[in-house]
Design an enzyme around this catalytic site. Structure first.
Site, PDB file in Angstrom:
ATOM      1  N   LYS A   1       3.109  -9.236   1.522  1.00 64.73           N
ATOM      2  CA  LYS A   1       3.009  -9.740   2.891  1.00 64.73           C
ATOM      3  C   LYS A   1       2.467 -11.177   2.934  1.00 64.73           C
ATOM      4  O   LYS A   1       2.142 -11.758   1.910  1.00 64.73           O
ATOM      5  CB  LYS A   1       2.152  -8.781   3.735  1.00 64.73           C
ATOM      6  CG  LYS A   1       2.686  -7.336   3.743  1.00 64.73           C
ATOM      7  CD  LYS A   1       3.925  -7.165   4.614  1.00 64.73           C
ATOM      8  CE  LYS A   1       4.716  -5.905   4.344  1.00 64.73           C
ATOM      9  NZ  LYS A   1       4.120  -4.661   4.768  1.00 64.73           N
TER      10      LYS A   1
HETATM   11  C1  LIG Z   1       4.246  -3.131   4.902  1.00 64.74           C
HETATM   12  C2  LIG Z   1       4.484  -2.455   6.200  1.00 64.74           C
HETATM   13  C3  LIG Z   1       3.723  -1.375   6.642  1.00 64.74           C
HETATM   14  C4  LIG Z   1       2.719  -0.682   5.763  1.00 64.74           C
HETATM   15  O1  LIG Z   1       1.763  -1.530   5.280  1.00 64.74           O
HETATM   16  P1  LIG Z   1       0.762  -1.026   4.139  1.00 64.74           P
HETATM   17  O2  LIG Z   1      -0.339  -2.030   4.197  1.00 64.74           O
HETATM   18  O3  LIG Z   1       1.530  -1.068   2.851  1.00 64.74           O
HETATM   19  O4  LIG Z   1       0.306   0.343   4.488  1.00 64.74           O
HETATM   20  C5  LIG Z   1       3.939  -0.875   7.908  1.00 64.74           C
HETATM   21  N1  LIG Z   1       4.881  -1.381   8.709  1.00 64.74           N
HETATM   22  C6  LIG Z   1       5.659  -2.412   8.317  1.00 64.74           C
HETATM   23  C7  LIG Z   1       6.680  -2.935   9.255  1.00 64.74           C
HETATM   24  C8  LIG Z   1       5.501  -2.968   7.046  1.00 64.74           C
HETATM   25  O5  LIG Z   1       6.301  -3.951   6.647  1.00 64.74           O
END
Ligand SMILES: *Cc1c(COP(=O)(O)O)cnc(C)c1O
Length: 386
Positions: free
Chosen positions: A189
């Site tokens: 991210k």
């Molecule tokens: C990455 C992601 C999540 C989950 O995030 P984590 O931190 O890995 O639990 C949830 N929703 C979206 C749209 C994502 O891209």
């Protein structure tokens, strides 16, 4: 040729020093780095409160609970998202339903939402919570969703996992409109803590509830204690909570990353603009832009335009992978997963999300991507589509 991933964490010496300092300190977890990170994140996002958690999925789960989602609730989200956007409601025993996407923005469609709300009002099946997803980092139609939420009486839990640094009507995502907003700090991210997430809200009572739920529903806060305070050791469990805490190591990394967030954002914006130029004229649909909002550019997702080329998405994907380019696909519509099919969803239920998925490709985009690498991606695409 070296592999070009679709996303890649950006770690510098300051990040390493920040984590190392925590390793040498008194607290590895539940120490001062966590509130420092929360305060800095809340300030940067003009949010009243920020509650850091072990990952965004955990944040979505406790935000659903704090917003009152339970076995009798209905929760709506976008089918074009990661599984967690829907699973969080299932953890609470709620019924999940989806609202199809707008083919241009790839976000939950406002027109589809309005129509579904009208039908649901008549049928008595209005949602308790709507979970819009800022796909690829492009903010949803939050102002209009807020008006609908107020009219129909549902809460907005924004899944802004992609949207750290995005803005809408001149304000940061996470500051307003939604009742709660969840960001992810997974390694792919925008800002990373390896694993991690944060929930922002303007509501102090909701923030307090989130803090309880993230740590066993347990409190030592004199204001929350219900029984006699027999001594300074007293803690009480007032809710059924979880261990969804983030560590100080992660929070220190997040705080260090936050200091570079604007520079990393500017780099993503520049690379996205350059993709627009390099790919113009190819039989691709490029990401939408809108004058009232700025994407965080978590993803640069294109669609192979089948009306302009006989080459399939699968063939383009294979050609890019063969050239060591880590292209990816976001997302397989959630309702087509076997688990959701068992709950009664069928292929064809959300045709815009399915059509988007059939053509989608996420191209490499991360701050350290070089212009030369980007040129290789564009050239490989051009050849594959010829
Ligand atoms: C990455 C992601 C999540 C989950 O995030 P984590 O931190 O890995 O639990 C949830 N929703 C979206 C749209 C994502 O891209």
């Amino acid at each position: 040729m070296t592999f070009i991933p679709y996303s890649c964490q950006n770690i510098d010496e300051d990040d390493i020093a920040a984590v190392t300092a925590v390793l040498r300190s008194e607290y590895l977890t539940q120490g001062p780095a966590i509130p420092a990170f929360e305060t800095a994140f809340a300030e940067r996002h003009a949010a009243g409160h920020a509650v850091a958690v072990s990952n965004a999925t955990a944040g979505l789960h406790i935000a659903c609970l704090a917003l009152g989602v339970g076995p009798d609730s209905i929760v709506w989200t976008s089918p074009n998202s990661f599984l967690a956007s829907a699973n969080c409601a299932r953890y609470c025993g709620a019924t999940v339903d989806f609202v199809d996407i707008d083919p241009v923005t790839r976000n939950l469609s406002l027109a589809a939402l309005r129509a579904k709300l009208e039908r649901a009002e008549t049928a008595g099946t209005l949602p308790k919570v709507l979970i819009p997803v800022d796909f690829a980092g492009l903010p949803c139609d939050l102002r209009e969703m807020r008006a609908l939420a107020d009219r129909y009486g549902f809460a907005i839990l924004e899944d802004a996992s992609h949207a750290t640094g995005a803005s809408y009507l001149g304000r940061p995502v996470g500051s307003a409109w939604a009742d709660a907003c969840v960001f992810s700090f997974h390694a792919v991210k925008i800002v990373t803590t390896a694993e991690g997430g944060i929930v922002t809200t303007r509501d102090p009572a909701l923030a307090r509830k989130l803090r309880l739920l993230r740590s066993h529903g347990m409190t030592r806060d004199a204001a929350d204690l219900q029984g006699p305070v027999e001594g300074p050791w007293v803690y009480e469990q007032v809710e059924l909570g979880f261990n969804y805490r983030i560590t100080d190591l992660q929070a220190a990394l997040g705080l260090s990353q936050l200091r570079r967030m604007d520079a990393m954002h500017d780099r993503r914006v520049a690379l996205a603009g350059r993709y627009d130029q390099l790919l113009a004229g190819l039989p691709l649909r490029l990401p939408a832009r809108a004058s009232d909002r700025d994407s965080s550019w978590h993803l640069y997702a294109v669609e192979v335009d089948e009306t302009r080329t006989p080459v399939t998405r699968a063939a383009v994907f294979a050609a890019l992978r063969a050239a060591n380019i880590g292209v990816n696909v976001h997302y397989i519509p959630i309702h087509t997963q076997p688990y959701y099919q068992r709950l009664g969803f069928r292929r064809g239920d959300f045709p815009a999300a399915e059509a988007y998925y059939a053509r989608a490709l996420s191209l490499p985009l991360f701050p350290a991507l070089t212009e030369a690498q980007q040129q290789v991606v564009a050239d490989t695409l051009r050849t594959a589509l010829a």
